[in-house]
Structure formats: C-alpha cells, structure tokens
Scaffold this motif. Sequence first.
Motif, PDB file in Angstrom:
ATOM      1  N   ILE A 106      48.042  39.876  48.258  1.00  0.00           N
ATOM      2  CA  ILE A 106      47.546  41.247  48.081  1.00  0.00           C
ATOM      3  C   ILE A 106      46.629  41.280  46.865  1.00  0.00           C
ATOM      4  O   ILE A 106      47.010  40.815  45.783  1.00  0.00           O
ATOM      5  CB  ILE A 106      48.724  42.226  47.887  1.00  0.00           C
ATOM      6  CG1 ILE A 106      49.581  42.253  49.159  1.00  0.00           C
ATOM      7  CG2 ILE A 106      48.224  43.612  47.515  1.00  0.00           C
ATOM      8  CD1 ILE A 106      50.694  43.278  49.160  1.00  0.00           C
ATOM      9  N   GLU A 151      41.309  44.157  38.307  1.00  0.00           N
ATOM     10  CA  GLU A 151      40.400  43.528  39.266  1.00  0.00           C
ATOM     11  C   GLU A 151      39.153  44.370  39.427  1.00  0.00           C
ATOM     12  O   GLU A 151      39.238  45.583  39.606  1.00  0.00           O
ATOM     13  CB  GLU A 151      41.097  43.351  40.618  1.00  0.00           C
ATOM     14  CG  GLU A 151      42.178  42.292  40.544  1.00  0.00           C
ATOM     15  CD  GLU A 151      42.995  42.228  41.824  1.00  0.00           C
ATOM     16  OE1 GLU A 151      42.426  41.846  42.845  1.00  0.00           O
ATOM     17  OE2 GLU A 151      44.177  42.577  41.772  1.00  0.00           O
ATOM     18  N   GLU A 154      57.014  38.998  46.207  1.00  0.00           N
ATOM     19  CA  GLU A 154      56.309  39.146  44.942  1.00  0.00           C
ATOM     20  C   GLU A 154      56.390  37.868  44.118  1.00  0.00           C
ATOM     21  O   GLU A 154      57.474  37.397  43.791  1.00  0.00           O
ATOM     22  CB  GLU A 154      56.892  40.338  44.174  1.00  0.00           C
ATOM     23  CG  GLU A 154      56.182  40.701  42.894  1.00  0.00           C
ATOM     24  CD  GLU A 154      54.744  41.184  43.068  1.00  0.00           C
ATOM     25  OE1 GLU A 154      54.336  41.551  44.191  1.00  0.00           O
ATOM     26  OE2 GLU A 154      54.014  41.192  42.060  1.00  0.00           O
TER      27      GLU A 154
HETATM   28  C1  G1P Z   1      50.286  43.172  41.105  1.00  0.00           C
HETATM   29  C2  G1P Z   1      51.182  43.263  42.340  1.00  0.00           C
HETATM   30  C3  G1P Z   1      50.959  42.055  43.237  1.00  0.00           C
HETATM   31  C4  G1P Z   1      49.483  41.940  43.596  1.00  0.00           C
HETATM   32  C5  G1P Z   1      48.660  41.862  42.299  1.00  0.00           C
HETATM   33  C6  G1P Z   1      47.177  41.895  42.611  1.00  0.00           C
HETATM   34  O1  G1P Z   1      50.738  42.145  40.262  1.00  0.00           O
HETATM   35  O2  G1P Z   1      52.522  43.349  41.927  1.00  0.00           O
HETATM   36  O3  G1P Z   1      51.707  42.200  44.428  1.00  0.00           O
HETATM   37  O4  G1P Z   1      49.271  40.774  44.385  1.00  0.00           O
HETATM   38  O5  G1P Z   1      48.935  42.970  41.441  1.00  0.00           O
HETATM   39  O6  G1P Z   1      46.433  41.683  41.431  1.00  0.00           O
HETATM   40  P1  G1P Z   1      50.309  42.060  38.702  1.00  0.00           P
HETATM   41  O7  G1P Z   1      49.008  41.299  38.660  1.00  0.00           O
HETATM   42  O8  G1P Z   1      50.133  43.464  38.221  1.00  0.00           O
HETATM   43  O9  G1P Z   1      51.408  41.345  38.021  1.00  0.00           O
END
Ligand code: G1P
Length: 294
Positions: free
Chosen positions: A208, A136, A195
């Motif tokens: 999040i 991000e 999650e």
């Molecule tokens: C991770 C976290 C998730 C969060 C997200 C944000 O997921 O596990 O809780 O909301 O990043 O980008 P990932 O995108 O690495 O699967």
Amino acid sequence: MESASRIRTAVIPAAGQGTRMLPATKAVPKELLPILEQPALQLVIDEAVGAGVDHIVIVTSASKPAIEGYFVRTPEVEEALERQGRHALADRLRRYGDDITVSFVHQDEPRGLGHAVGCARSTVGDEPFFVMLPDELMEDSSLLLALADLARDGAAVALKRVPTNEVSRYGVVNPVGDSHVGAHGEVIGFDRVVEKPIATEAPSDLVIIGRYALTPDIFPILDALAPAATGEIQLSDALTIAARAKALIGLVSSIGRRDIGNPVGWLEAVVDAGLAHAEYGEDFEAWLRERLAR
Ligand code: G1P
C-alpha cells in the motif's frame, strides 16, 4: 486538464514526530521541510486540490504548532510574492480560508495511523474522503482521481509492486480472485493487509502506498479495533475487515512517487524538483552534470 472527482475531503495525518529526519524535526515538523522553497505539505495539498478537494483535514499534534501557523493568512507574504512576480503562488496561498477550508484535529498520543484517521471522524462527516500520507509525494493528482473513480461503490487503495527487500516497510496485501486491467491500470481484490511483515512472511510484493479513497464506513470499524501488538490502532487492520466485506479494492499504480520521510528520499525529491524548475532547472542540471564529472 484533469477533472474534479466526487471526493471533496482529504485527511492528512501529520502528528508523527519525524524521527527519521532528526535533528531537523526538533524544530521544524517534517511536513514543513522544504522541497526547494515549498513545504512538502503544500505539495500534498496541491495534489489534493488538483483532484477537486476543497476541505483539507490535517491531523496534527499540539506539539507541532508550526503546522497550523503555516495556514494563517499573511497579506504581507502574499504582497511580497506579488512584488516578486510570483502571482500564481500568491493566489494559491490566498485560497486557504476562502474556497479551500483547512481544519485541524489533534492527535496528542502516538496511537497509530488508524487512530489518526479515526480522530478526523466528526470533521469529515458522512462523506467519502481521501487519506494522504504526507511522507509520500506523487507526481500529480492522477492517482487520487483514479482512486475516486474506482471507489464509486466502496473504497480503493493505491498499491505498488516493490522488490522483496522493501516489503517490510509497508502494509502488504494478500491478493485474491482475478485481477483485471481497467482504465486506470490493474485492479485487484485482496482479503488481508499484513502490516510491515518480514520479507519471508509477506503475502505478495504488492504494498500500500500512501493514498486511499475511503468511505465513512471505515470509522466504526476503526472504533471497534483492538490495538495491535505495538499498541497502535492500525489502519491496515481496518482495511482487512473492509476488504473481506468486499468493500475495498486495490489499484496497482505506476505513478512517479518519492518517499520523503527519510534523508535520501527527501534529497531525491529536492533534486527532482530542482531539475524540473521552470526558472533555474537548466542551470541546476548543468551544474549537476559538471559536479558529477569531477
Ligand atoms: C503506513 C501504513 C502502511 C503503508 C505505508 C505507506 O506506514 O501503515 O500500511 O504501506 O504507510 O507509506 P508508515 O510509513 O506510516 O509507517
């Protein structure tokens, strides 16, 4: 000008395989894919440094040596940039190893985001720290500064409201208690992070986003966690425990943000950067308008 926060360390998990950006990521780690001429990782570090961070901890994997290679000091590159008149960029690169320390920690098995953060424990030490997910990109350092300010008595995570059809890509919080609007925006309490739920089971539309201001209290929580059904140690599970202990709050952010972990988000970030570029932004915009009118 933004002033520095009291948090001086940022952990950047960068051990993932970048499967959404294959086949490019066979040879180039996704964190080094360029947004114009700058690797995405450089932009994330600039965001951290803009918030006063002087210790970057990159959690990477031995299978991605290019990440460490990017930080090797190369006087000839700095000289070439100087010759091109790109003095600010040359200065920025020179800072690594001088006033900004970059440490590397290896996570050689894909055991989840919580495990990646836990790998940084001894390098972070007994200090508060940011976690920054490099998939991000944020428009500036203001979100980190706001999180650090809110996390004075504990920890804080950045949240965003998203449409229901997007919740299943994220950790989603279950808000509890009253929210209030403070200097940095709406601040909420929550008691659970789910999650990547299916949309119909999501506890809210507040997800999040990849910026966290945490305290070292999270490390023993991570150590004690059992793996989730996927076999991964989830940061979200540790956040649930911290939130229930009232040691964690959420800030609903409206910062401009791009998810560059997928081809379309990456393209949008590149176009944005092109349009905003001081030297060729205007020409690029003229070309883009002409192209769209065809
Ligand atoms: C991770 C976290 C998730 C969060 C997200 C944000 O997921 O596990 O809780 O909301 O990043 O980008 P990932 O995108 O690495 O699967």
